[in-house]
Write an enzyme that holds these catalytic residues in place. Structure first.
Site, mmCIF file in Angstrom:
data_model
loop_
_atom_site.group_PDB
_atom_site.id
_atom_site.type_symbol
_atom_site.label_atom_id
_atom_site.label_comp_id
_atom_site.label_asym_id
_atom_site.label_seq_id
_atom_site.Cartn_x
_atom_site.Cartn_y
_atom_site.Cartn_z
ATOM 1 N N LYS A 156 0.832 -1.200 0.000
ATOM 2 C CA LYS A 156 0.000 0.000 0.000
ATOM 3 C C LYS A 156 0.870 1.255 0.000
ATOM 4 O O LYS A 156 0.674 2.157 -0.817
ATOM 5 C CB LYS A 156 -0.900 -0.029 1.245
ATOM 6 C CG LYS A 156 -2.084 0.894 1.186
ATOM 7 C CD LYS A 156 -2.934 0.769 2.465
ATOM 8 C CE LYS A 156 -3.728 -0.515 2.519
ATOM 9 N NZ LYS A 156 -4.319 -0.771 3.831
ATOM 10 N N ARG B 21 -3.262 3.204 8.636
ATOM 11 C CA ARG B 21 -3.578 2.017 7.839
ATOM 12 C C ARG B 21 -2.449 1.006 7.843
ATOM 13 O O ARG B 21 -1.283 1.373 7.764
ATOM 14 C CB ARG B 21 -3.827 2.444 6.376
ATOM 15 C CG ARG B 21 -4.585 3.717 6.228
ATOM 16 C CD ARG B 21 -4.617 4.238 4.802
ATOM 17 N NE ARG B 21 -5.310 3.343 3.889
ATOM 18 C CZ ARG B 21 -5.351 3.544 2.579
ATOM 19 N NH1 ARG B 21 -4.705 4.574 2.032
ATOM 20 N NH2 ARG B 21 -5.997 2.708 1.812
ATOM 21 N N GLY C 194 -8.386 -7.290 4.435
ATOM 22 C CA GLY C 194 -9.209 -7.406 5.624
ATOM 23 C C GLY C 194 -8.553 -8.102 6.803
ATOM 24 O O GLY C 194 -9.176 -8.315 7.830
ATOM 25 N N MET D 61 -5.811 -7.156 8.536
ATOM 26 C CA MET D 61 -5.295 -6.281 9.574
ATOM 27 C C MET D 61 -6.172 -5.047 9.675
ATOM 28 O O MET D 61 -7.175 -4.938 8.993
ATOM 29 C CB MET D 61 -3.850 -5.944 9.288
ATOM 30 C CG MET D 61 -2.961 -7.141 9.511
ATOM 31 S SD MET D 61 -1.266 -6.771 9.182
ATOM 32 C CE MET D 61 -1.357 -6.322 7.490
ATOM 33 N N ARG E 36 -3.476 -1.638 -6.258
ATOM 34 C CA ARG E 36 -2.644 -2.844 -6.219
ATOM 35 C C ARG E 36 -3.038 -3.715 -7.396
ATOM 36 O O ARG E 36 -4.100 -3.529 -7.990
ATOM 37 C CB ARG E 36 -2.859 -3.601 -4.900
ATOM 38 C CG ARG E 36 -4.299 -4.013 -4.708
ATOM 39 C CD ARG E 36 -4.506 -4.640 -3.340
ATOM 40 N NE ARG E 36 -5.924 -4.872 -3.120
ATOM 41 C CZ ARG E 36 -6.494 -4.892 -1.939
ATOM 42 N NH1 ARG E 36 -5.801 -4.683 -0.845
ATOM 43 N NH2 ARG E 36 -7.783 -5.139 -1.815
ATOM 44 N N HIS F 1 -15.899 -8.534 1.463
ATOM 45 C CA HIS F 1 -14.892 -9.474 1.960
ATOM 46 C C HIS F 1 -15.062 -10.850 1.321
ATOM 47 O O HIS F 1 -14.105 -11.475 0.872
ATOM 48 C CB HIS F 1 -15.008 -9.565 3.480
ATOM 49 C CG HIS F 1 -14.065 -10.553 4.093
ATOM 50 N ND1 HIS F 1 -14.461 -11.818 4.459
ATOM 51 C CD2 HIS F 1 -12.743 -10.477 4.358
ATOM 52 C CE1 HIS F 1 -13.421 -12.471 4.944
ATOM 53 N NE2 HIS F 1 -12.369 -11.687 4.897
ATOM 54 N N SER G 59 14.284 -41.959 -11.149
ATOM 55 C CA SER G 59 13.062 -41.188 -10.971
ATOM 56 C C SER G 59 12.874 -41.023 -9.469
ATOM 57 O O SER G 59 12.887 -42.010 -8.731
ATOM 58 C CB SER G 59 11.877 -41.926 -11.591
ATOM 59 O OG SER G 59 10.700 -41.212 -11.301
ATOM 60 N N CYS H 192 8.434 -38.711 -9.867
ATOM 61 C CA CYS H 192 7.123 -39.318 -10.072
ATOM 62 C C CYS H 192 6.275 -39.265 -8.809
ATOM 63 O O CYS H 192 5.217 -39.862 -8.739
ATOM 64 C CB CYS H 192 7.266 -40.742 -10.566
ATOM 65 S SG CYS H 192 8.150 -41.799 -9.427
ATOM 66 N N TYR I 63 12.241 -34.385 -16.527
ATOM 67 C CA TYR I 63 10.782 -34.292 -16.550
ATOM 68 C C TYR I 63 10.198 -34.377 -15.142
ATOM 69 O O TYR I 63 10.855 -34.824 -14.210
ATOM 70 C CB TYR I 63 10.180 -35.415 -17.420
ATOM 71 C CG TYR I 63 10.382 -36.808 -16.857
ATOM 72 C CD1 TYR I 63 9.505 -37.334 -15.912
ATOM 73 C CD2 TYR I 63 11.472 -37.595 -17.255
ATOM 74 C CE1 TYR I 63 9.704 -38.606 -15.386
ATOM 75 C CE2 TYR I 63 11.679 -38.856 -16.729
ATOM 76 C CZ TYR I 63 10.786 -39.360 -15.793
ATOM 77 O OH TYR I 63 10.990 -40.590 -15.258
HETATM 78 P P1 ADP Z 1 -7.817 -2.354 3.871
HETATM 79 O O1 ADP Z 1 -6.431 -2.809 3.677
HETATM 80 O O2 ADP Z 1 -8.601 -3.209 4.785
HETATM 81 O O3 ADP Z 1 -8.508 -2.044 2.581
HETATM 82 P P2 ADP Z 1 -7.339 0.446 4.120
HETATM 83 O O4 ADP Z 1 -6.194 0.921 4.882
HETATM 84 O O5 ADP Z 1 -7.222 0.476 2.669
HETATM 85 O O6 ADP Z 1 -7.718 -0.991 4.654
HETATM 86 O O7 ADP Z 1 -8.564 1.345 4.573
HETATM 87 C C1 ADP Z 1 -9.878 0.951 4.782
HETATM 88 C C2 ADP Z 1 -10.826 1.904 4.078
HETATM 89 O O8 ADP Z 1 -10.648 3.229 4.525
HETATM 90 C C3 ADP Z 1 -10.607 1.919 2.596
HETATM 91 O O9 ADP Z 1 -11.840 1.931 1.950
HETATM 92 C C4 ADP Z 1 -9.877 3.187 2.358
HETATM 93 O O10 ADP Z 1 -10.131 3.720 1.091
HETATM 94 C C5 ADP Z 1 -10.410 4.083 3.442
HETATM 95 N N1 ADP Z 1 -9.412 5.094 3.792
HETATM 96 C C6 ADP Z 1 -8.166 4.849 4.217
HETATM 97 N N2 ADP Z 1 -7.488 5.991 4.412
HETATM 98 C C7 ADP Z 1 -8.339 6.993 4.087
HETATM 99 C C8 ADP Z 1 -8.222 8.404 4.060
HETATM 100 N N3 ADP Z 1 -7.088 9.004 4.385
HETATM 101 N N4 ADP Z 1 -9.284 9.132 3.678
HETATM 102 C C9 ADP Z 1 -10.438 8.499 3.338
HETATM 103 N N5 ADP Z 1 -10.617 7.178 3.343
HETATM 104 C C10 ADP Z 1 -9.575 6.422 3.712
HETATM 105 MG MG MG Z 2 -7.719 -0.968 1.221
HETATM 106 MG MG MG Z 3 -7.560 -3.182 6.926
#
Ligand code: ADP
Ligand code: MG
Ligand code: MG
Length: 912
Positions: free
Chosen positions: A29, A99, A108, A110, A351, A469, A793, A860, A880
């Site tokens: 990220k 984040r 989802g 963490m 990503r 999710h 083999s 094998c 192989y």
């Molecule tokens: P995950 O890895 O679970 O997607 P994120 O860190 O991406 O967690 O964040 C969860 C949600 O919060 C995402 O939808 C993201 O777009 C939103 N979000 C994160 N940071 C900001 C921010 N600075 N302003 C607005 N929304 C945010």
């Molecule tokens: Mg995210």
């Molecule tokens: Mg998260």
């Protein structure tokens, strides 16, 4: 700065300290936030705390490096300058998100906290600034809720079906409105009340007050993100996807943007192409007046992104532009998060998009056509073990016509699945452990349900969209999945689902078609995939199947780069034909014992085993000879000149005998001997440790007439088929050899029989004799053994058992614990233990080649169909791999990828 280590990387205003290549240090990220900032996309400013800090944190009793504090302070100052706001300020407070972000995305798994910096004072400032009291309190309400959950641990307790904060919201809605109104229907006053009740709940559950000081909030959140690296669901996830725990997570702190200010704002998740089918369409969903979490939480069902075109045409046009920029910059499908604040678009994440196996193939093929990537890259874009999704069954066309569809939802994971439905993950896991096929059916799934999702054949939810999710996880695991089938009324308490006027109970069977998004009652018959219909059943003309054509193109590319050949494990002409249709180049393992179980053969086999005198044994063997010969002839004809490695009898004889009294009685009558004699022989043959007992070449050495019969069957069949003008290449393989002399004696016998048959039939036969390397002594003395063996083999099933001293059939009781304790990263019976068993293999290869430079080397064991093991086999230079017929495409793809991964520099490669 000089010597101080850099722990904090800034991004904002089109400049960034980091970039997209720094995923190990900044997490996926953080690295991509930096990259998007650099290429001029609208990213709110922020900074990333590196994964090094996570490592430090766990190595130093959850403390931080000394320099971190001041670097984080400068980071916050950097952010403050851009929008001209200050953290904790009573006039213009800066709010941030905190984040998580590991090197590989772990959706989802963490935690993330939004709106941090709000407290009883700053919420008033936010009200004034935005001139929107409802918005300010909505932010505060969300923040207290997330902080209470993630940092202070106020969560669902075991056995509870609802989150405690959600229960508070639910109660307030019912008190004040008498119904489950939408969150957006809550007024500022309601939200104020919720904040008060949340704080009280936190105090009651934890004994602590919700912290008012923004800096305390920040450090609490940072600690929680690092802490979430070791939470249960993250550990389960890492184990499933083999992510090492040493990697750690980074923490991103980023200025907030708001999708919840009203109807000109919103949040969404989108893909540059459809991740379920691979089609090139702008794909995704959004919610008006919502923060990002709402979209993924699956609580409100979002609208398709195309809808934005009408509602916010300018923002939509900008997003379309961004979509193009992302693909042309990252050269792969992107899965991105955006927020629209009062009409203005902000990018929050991108990503490489997780996709189904089917989509992976289509995207790779089409991106090559569009010249975004070259064909070599296309090969690498399809995860080898996901290719079997393309071969997975679909519902039978006729059966589906007669079935009644009771609900429709979003097709989130293609394929067909039937099973008994369970409404809770624990019960689904229990039922699956008992061998039931289960479907997990829920309103929405959350990361706690991961175990249940792994256990289920398919997943069905009533709420949530394609980025929920459930959809995310299903896509990644290749599970059949339908999301947001909103007509389903799921009642957790009574464990029932209502749909189409009927009530279904937990344990009832359902069928889901994840390609069409349709739900049916009962079990529905499945049919083969299109690829199988074209290649194996030949019931579908190749031209009519696009899936097949893409599959074929991919396989043709693979053939151009692969160095490893892929053979198959097959014991019948039919299996052989199937494998060849999938591109196998021969048989790597024909287990002759499988031929002794069918019909009358088993009687002759048992007669042979029960014989006391050699003459009697020979008589019984003479009855088996025609059967074996016929089998081999059938296989040779199918192979049309491709090689066949035929292994002589291997399992302990005991396995062929009946063990209960009734069956022994029956056998005695058939053979005209007494039951006592039968049961006595069964007792005699009993072994304490059959895996290490009287088996393998030991049988053929003690009872040489068995090997003699088998050799004769092979050569007579070969002679017969060759006379028809079909080439034959038998490779006779002696199992379980640990001593050169064991092999010598068997080789001598084989040559003697071959000479005899050639003379009798007046033909010349080409054949090889070699051995399996499957006990450590064989590997250790491979230089000696290679003097007599024309090929090796690797029998990696037994080699793993004997190298590790673990019985595969008994390992189920401790291997899961070993994985949990990270003693082994993967089950060594599924994927080669490269540093142990692999070392023996490598050594045997080197020793073997020293004696016989042109020795043929293969594998094998079951491992031959596991992509990581295939790649390992490439590395040690095997000729192989061999695997079951339906794994052949997977192994071919893995072999091609191995060749590309280990390729020489591009210049040398191009000349090929
Ligand atoms: P995950 O890895 O679970 O997607 P994120 O860190 O991406 O967690 O964040 C969860 C949600 O919060 C995402 O939808 C993201 O777009 C939103 N979000 C994160 N940071 C900001 C921010 N600075 N302003 C607005 N929304 C945010
Ligand atoms: Mg995210
Ligand atoms: Mg998260």
């Amino acid at each position: 700065m000089g010597k101080t280590k850099k722990y904090v990387y800034l991004f904002g205003n089109k400049k960034a300290d980091g970039n997209g290549a720094m995923k190990a240090l900044l997490g996926g990220k953080g690295a991509n936030l930096a990259e998007m900032t650099r290429i001029g996309l609208p990213v709110p400013p922020g900074f990333t705390i590196t994964t090094d800090v996570c490592t430090y944190y766990y190595q130093n009793k959850k403390s931080y490096p000394r320099e971190l504090d001041s670097q984080v302070k400068s980071g916050v100052e950097f952010i403050e300058k851009i929008p001209g706001k200050k953290f904790g300020d009573l006039e213009k407070p800066l709010l941030v998100s905190v984040r998580s972000g590991a090197r590989d995305s772990m959706p989802g798994m963490m935690d993330t906290i939004l709106n941090l910096g709000l407290n009883d004072q700053t919420v008033r400032a936010l009200t004034r600034l935005s001139n929107n009291e409802r918005f300010a309190w909505d932010c505060y309400r969300r923040f207290v809720q997330m902080y209470g959950d993630v940092v202070m641990g106020v969560q669902k307790r075991p056995g509870e079906d609802h989150e405690p904060f959600e229960t508070v919201i639910h109660d307030l809605k019912h008190e004040r409105y008498g119904a489950d109104i939408e969150d957006t229907g809550l007024k500022a006053d309601d939200l104020k009340e919720l904040v008060a009740r949340f704080k009280a709940l936190i105090k009651e559950r934890t004994g602590h007050e919700f912290p008012q000081d923004p800096w305390r909030q920040l450090w609490g959140a940072v600690g929680a993100v690092f802490g979430s690296w070791m939470n249960d669901r993250a550990i389960v996830y890492r184990r499933k996807y083999n992510i090492p725990s040493e990697w750690g997570t980074a923490v991103n702190v980023q200025a907030m943007v708001y999708g919840n200010t009203g109807d000109k704002s919103g949040s969404g998740v989108a893909f540059t192409r459809d991740p379920a089918t691979g089609e090139k369409v702008f794909y995704g969903e959004f919610l008006i007046n919502a923060q990002g979490e709402d979209v993924v939480a699956g609580v409100r069902t979002p609208e398709p992104v195309a809808q934005l075109k009408q509602q916010m045409p300018r923002a939509y046009a900008e997003l379309e532009e961004i979509r193009k920029t992302l693909e042309s910059h990252f050269k792969d499908v992107q899965d991105f998060e955006f927020t629209i604040e009062e009409g203005e678009v902000f990018m929050l994440q991108t990503r490489n998009g997780k996709r189904t196996g089917l989509a992976a193939v289509r995207i790779a093929i089409e991106m090559e056509k569009e010249k975004l990537i070259d064909w070599r890259t296309a090969i690498r874009r399809v995860p080898a073990d996901q290719l079997d999704q393309v071969l997975a069954p679909v519902f039978d066309r006729k059966a589906i016509k007669n079935a009644r569809c009771i609900a429709r939802g979003l097709p989130a994971g293609p394929g067909a699945a039937s099973g008994k439905m369970y409404l809770n993950a624990e019960r689904a896991v229990e039922a699956a452990a008992k061998g039931e096929k289960v479907l997990l059916v829920r309103n929405e799934t959350s990361p706690e349900d991961l175990r249940g999702m792994i256990a289920a054949e398919g997943i069905l939810t009533a709420k949530g969209g394609v980025s929920s999710h459930a959809a995310l996880v299903a896509r990644q695991m290749g599970k059949v999945c339908i999301c947001g089938a909103s007509v389903l009324q799921i009642d957790y308490a009574s464990r029932t689902v209502r749909a189409g006027g009927e009530t279904y109970k937990e344990g009832d069977s359902l069928s889901i078609n994840g390609t069409a998004g349709e739900v049916y009652p009962g079990d529905i018959q499945t049919a083969a995939s299109e690829v199988v219909q074209v290649l194996i059943e030949k019931s579908l003309p190749p031209k009519e199947s696009r899936t097949f054509q893409m599959f074929k193109k991919l396989m043709d590319w693979c053939a151009q780069v692969s160095e490893l050949e892929v053979r198959t494990n097959a014991d019948t002409p039919e299996q052989t034909a199937n494998a060849i249709a999938f591109g196998a180049t021969g048989i790597g393992l024909c287990r002759t014992e499988h031929m002794f179980f069918e019909g009358e053969r088993i009687v002759a086999m048992r007669e042979m085993i029960l014989a006391e005198k050699i003459e009697d044994r020979k008589k019984a063997l003479a009855k088996l000879l025609p059967y074996q010969k016929e089998d081999f002839a059938g296989i040779f004809q199918e192979l049309k000149g491709l090689p066949a490695t035929i292994r002589f009898l291997d399992p302990p004889l005991h396995e062929f005998l009946p063990h209960d009294h009734a069956a022994q009685n029956q056998l005695a009558q058939k053979l005209g001997v007494s039951v006592d004699k039968v049961s006595q022989r069964v007792r005699e043959l009993h072994e304490f440790n059959p895996m290490l007992g009287f088996r393998g070449c030991r049988l053929g050495l003690v009872y040489s007439e068995i090997s003699e019969m088998q050799a004769r069957a092979v050569f007579e069949a070969a002679a017969e088929v060759q006379k028809k003008g079909i080439k034959v290449k038998p490779e006779i393989m002696i199992p379980l050899v640990g001593f050169k002399r064991e092999l010598d004696l068997q080789v001598e016998l084989v040559h003697r029989v071959a000479q005899a048959v050639m003379k009798e039939k007046g033909v010349k036969l080409n054949y090889l004799v070699g051995t399996m390397i499957e006990v450590p002594r064989g590997a250790l003395t491979a230089d000696e053994i290679a003097q007599s063996a024309q090929f090796f083999s690797f029998g990696t099933n037994d080699l793993t058992q004997t190298c590790l001293g673990m019985s595969r059939d008994d390992s189920g009781s401790f291997i899961p614990a070993y994985q949990e304790l990270e003693i082994v990263k993967k089950n060594p019976f599924a994927s080669i233990d490269q540093s142990g068993v692999g070392k023996l293999m490598q050594m045997a290869c080197e020793l073997g080649r020293k004696t016989r430079p042109d020795i043929k080397l293969g594998i094998c064991g079951e491992h031959g169909g596991d992509p990581d093991s295939v790649k390992f086999c490439h590395k040690i230079g095997l000729t192989y791999v061999s695997c079951s017929p339906f794994r052949v495409p997977v192994a071919r793809l893995a072999a091609a990828q191995a060749a590309l991964e280990n390729a020489k520099p591009p210049a040398a490669q191009r000349r090929k």
